[in-house]
Design an enzyme around this catalytic site. Sequence first.
Site, mmCIF file in Angstrom:
data_model
loop_
_atom_site.group_PDB
_atom_site.id
_atom_site.type_symbol
_atom_site.label_atom_id
_atom_site.label_comp_id
_atom_site.label_asym_id
_atom_site.label_seq_id
_atom_site.Cartn_x
_atom_site.Cartn_y
_atom_site.Cartn_z
ATOM 1 N N GLN A 133 21.657 7.841 69.879
ATOM 2 C CA GLN A 133 20.559 7.021 69.378
ATOM 3 C C GLN A 133 19.395 6.957 70.344
ATOM 4 O OE1 GLN A 133 22.295 3.238 68.365
ATOM 5 N NE2 GLN A 133 23.067 3.955 66.387
ATOM 6 N N TYR A 235 22.530 11.204 55.529
ATOM 7 C CA TYR A 235 21.567 11.523 54.487
ATOM 8 C C TYR A 235 22.245 11.468 53.115
ATOM 9 C CZ TYR A 235 18.588 13.216 58.270
ATOM 10 O OH TYR A 235 17.826 13.305 59.403
#
Length: 386
Positions: A133, A235
Amino acid sequence: MIVAVPSETFPGERRVALTPQGVQALAKQSLHTHVQSGAGMAAGYPDEAYRDAGAVVVPQRDELFGAAEIIVQVRTLGANPAAGRQDLELFRAGQVLIGAADPLGDPSAARDIAATGATLFALELAPRITRAQSIDILSSMATIAGYKAMILAADRLPKLFPLLMTAAGTITPAKVLVLGAGVAGLQAIATAKRLGAVVSAYDVRPAAREQIESVGAKCVELDLATGDAEGQGGYAKALTEEQQVRQREQLADVVSGMDVVVTTAAIPGRPSPVLVTAAAVRRMAPGSVIIDLAAERGGNCELTIADQEVIDGGVTILGPTNLASAAPYHASAMYGRNIAAFLKLIVKEGKLAIDLEDEIVRETLVCRDGEVVNERIKQLLQGREY
């Protein structure tokens, strides 16, 4: 070891890959930073700020590249397809290039960089894991884009966003719809709420409902029978043709009642799904605004043209492809932190240490020693889907 920060050459690009604060962070890793003169000026970081942070300001690009062992860029060749080619002759064997390279959209550029002998790390390929991240440039820049998209929409809408009760009467709040609840979508929702709009949002992934509601929007539900619609990397999975038709038909009913629609549904390296048809746009009231953040890959709106303004039936459709650059000061600061975090993975005690056992390093490495080594990119170069 010298890290070089060149000026960005992509048209309209105002960001810089490393800020003066980033220079100080790299110094703690025994890395010396050289910055091309003027590289940070458009982002609000003058040469003097870099000097004060300990960087060497270099006037010429060829001199900068010649001394550098590592080059960090916002947009390298691939993400900068025209002007980026001018840097090819400046790369050399063993040199490390780090930045956004769009290898999924333009894999041939990776092959051209490989031919120079340089090593390329494309940070867009970082795996969607917790440890990555801090280097996730897609999320960092999507945060900026989602915010700026809603500000742009508020500016172009001939209405006010908030509910206002005045002596001249009551002004009802604007109705906003956000399509896609990824990082950009959630930031767009939060911004619209802060501006006082009534916000709805839609995402094909059932898991997104909680996130949508957590930032204050009403979740729009469609009857598509998709089951688990979340794919690799977080996604959305591709819908069947029948599901896509039903999705567009049902979204048209929702879109028709909105003042603002912000679309964010994009999949790296693939065409953006069409969610808003021309017929749906023509059901919207004149003066309504659509901001299509998926314009770079064709757009979520059928009428979108990348980086152009389209007006159809009084509805304004904008397809900006580089909104992060519209807030270059903070976008550069966020991007620079991503770069600094990645350098910690590949530099140990001031020396390059590329550990292919590290998933982040392995997945972002595109080419090395004259060859494209990333399996996903190799498959694309061979004409196969990954």
